[in-house]
Scaffold this active site. Structure first.
Site, short mmCIF file in Angstrom:
data_model
loop_
_atom_site.label_atom_id
_atom_site.label_comp_id
_atom_site.label_asym_id
_atom_site.label_seq_id
_atom_site.Cartn_x
_atom_site.Cartn_y
_atom_site.Cartn_z
N ILE A 188 -36.05 33.95 -47.54
CA ILE A 188 -35.70 35.08 -48.42
C ILE A 188 -36.90 35.97 -48.75
CG2 ILE A 188 -33.53 34.29 -49.45
CD1 ILE A 188 -35.05 32.95 -51.64
N TYR A 202 -28.22 17.76 -55.95
CA TYR A 202 -28.91 17.85 -54.66
C TYR A 202 -28.46 16.70 -53.75
CZ TYR A 202 -32.91 17.25 -51.46
OH TYR A 202 -33.71 17.08 -50.35
N GLY A 230 -40.82 27.24 -46.69
CA GLY A 230 -40.82 26.07 -47.57
C GLY A 230 -41.85 25.02 -47.20
N1 SER Z 1 -38.55 15.12 -52.03
C1 SER Z 1 -37.25 15.58 -52.40
C2 SER Z 1 -37.15 15.84 -53.85
O1 SER Z 1 -37.93 15.28 -54.57
C3 SER Z 1 -36.23 14.56 -52.03
O2 SER Z 1 -35.57 14.91 -50.91
O3 SER Z 1 -36.27 16.53 -54.26
#
Ligand code: SER
Length: 319
Positions: free
Chosen positions: A36, A140, A12
């Site tokens: 993954i 999130y 990532g």
């Molecule tokens: N930079 C991230 C996002 O935009 C925030 O944690 O999802």
């Protein structure tokens, strides 16, 4: 004792850069990157792992006698809204697996990334304080707020040393973000270098907290290396560096590329950005483990452009 580190989400945006730093600090043989998919350019130990698979995670922990875990795998804010229940499942299941494997196999330290996304519309926008109550607007943010509390729970109940940062938007030349609300601030540089027009999905005046990759990685290493007694906050530390809006970033890029062109066409990500802080009060990180960022917007812009130019030149792109 020789530490052996496992990283989830090693392919990532943050995970890939963090993996290199950990390899440098601990030795390439003591870092086990997992994700993954395998990135064909990767060098070092790598295992394919879907971190929702407890048994798969446990096998790797035992195979390599892992002592620390950096859990970087997650679905980010914008992508997360496309399938909220799936986002919750993945973000929570992977973290529960990390917490449980750590508790059962005597992992001595865990790193858990949280985010400015834990704050909601209710929170003060300027210098948002550490302890303001969390009412996140995205799934999130909900998963990160829950995760912070689980980190605290495992510390209090089992003594598991979980350390966590609430990252601002992260900007770096090394990697691309995937599905966040702050992604524009990376994409814009790639367009500027290629002398292309950029269409921004946020409005020109949308100010958000941001951090340059070098500072984000250094903060991660510093909190993980701090003496245990200095880590007082066991949910997650606010972390601040710079704050800017798209139009301010454009002004900074135009000092180097005066011809750079942008247009604005906001989408659903505007609503997410509007629910987040504009700047962060991180005095606890400053006091407890001496946090100090190095990059401001102009220093970041110059470093980004210098490094991206090198990268594109190396890849033989005509810029
Ligand atoms: N930079 C991230 C996002 O935009 C925030 O944690 O999802």
């Amino acid at each position: 004792m020789q530490e052996r580190i496992l990283i989830t989400g090693a392919g990532g945006q943050l995970g890939s850069v963090l993996t290199l730093k950990l390899q440098e600090n601990f030795g390439i043989d003591n870092v086990i990157a997992t994700d993954i998919h395998l990135d064909s350019t990767f060098s070092g130990h790598f295992e394919i792992l879907d971190a929702t698979d407890y048994k798969g995670l446990e096998d790797i922990v035992l195979k390599y006698s892992i002592t620390q875990i950096y859990h970087m795998a997650a679905i980010l804010s914008a992508n997360g809204e496309k399938n909220p229940l799936n986002t919750w499942d993945i973000n929570m299941k992977t973290f529960f697996n990390v917490l449980e494997v750590s508790r059962l196999h005597n992992i001595n330290k865990v790193f858990y990334p949280s985010s400015i996304a834990v704050y909601g519309e209710n929170a003060p926008k300027i210098n948002t304080p550490q302890d303001y109550f969390l009412a996140p607007a995205t799934v999130y943010g909900v998963s990160k707020a829950a995760g912070e509390n689980w980190a605290n729970y495992y510390y209090k109940k089992y003594g598991l040393d979980v350390r966590s940062l609430r990252y601002p938007g992260v900007i770096g030349y090394q990697s691309l973000p995937g599905g966040g609300t702050t992604d524009y601030a990376v994409d814009i540089f790639h367009k500027a270098i290629k002398k292309e027009h950029f269409e921004c999905f946020l409005n020109p005046t949308t100010t958000l907290p941001m951090i340059y990759m070098d500072d984000a990685i250094r903060a991660t290493i510093e909190i993980m290396e701090a003496p245990i007694e200095s880590i007082v906050i066991r949910t997650s530390y606010n972390l601040a560096s710079m704050s800017f809006s798209p139009e301010e970033l454009v002004a900074s890029i135009r000092k180097i590329y005066p011809e750079f062109q942008i247009s604005y066409n906001s989408d659903y990500r505007q609503g997410i950005a509007d629910s987040w802080p504009k700047s962060i009060d991180d005095k606890e990180a400053v006091t407890d483990w001496n946090w100090k960022p190095k990059y401001d917007i102009q220093a970041m812009t110059e470093d980004m452009i210098r490094n991206l130019k090198e990268k594109y030149t190396y890849e033989n792109l005509n810029i």
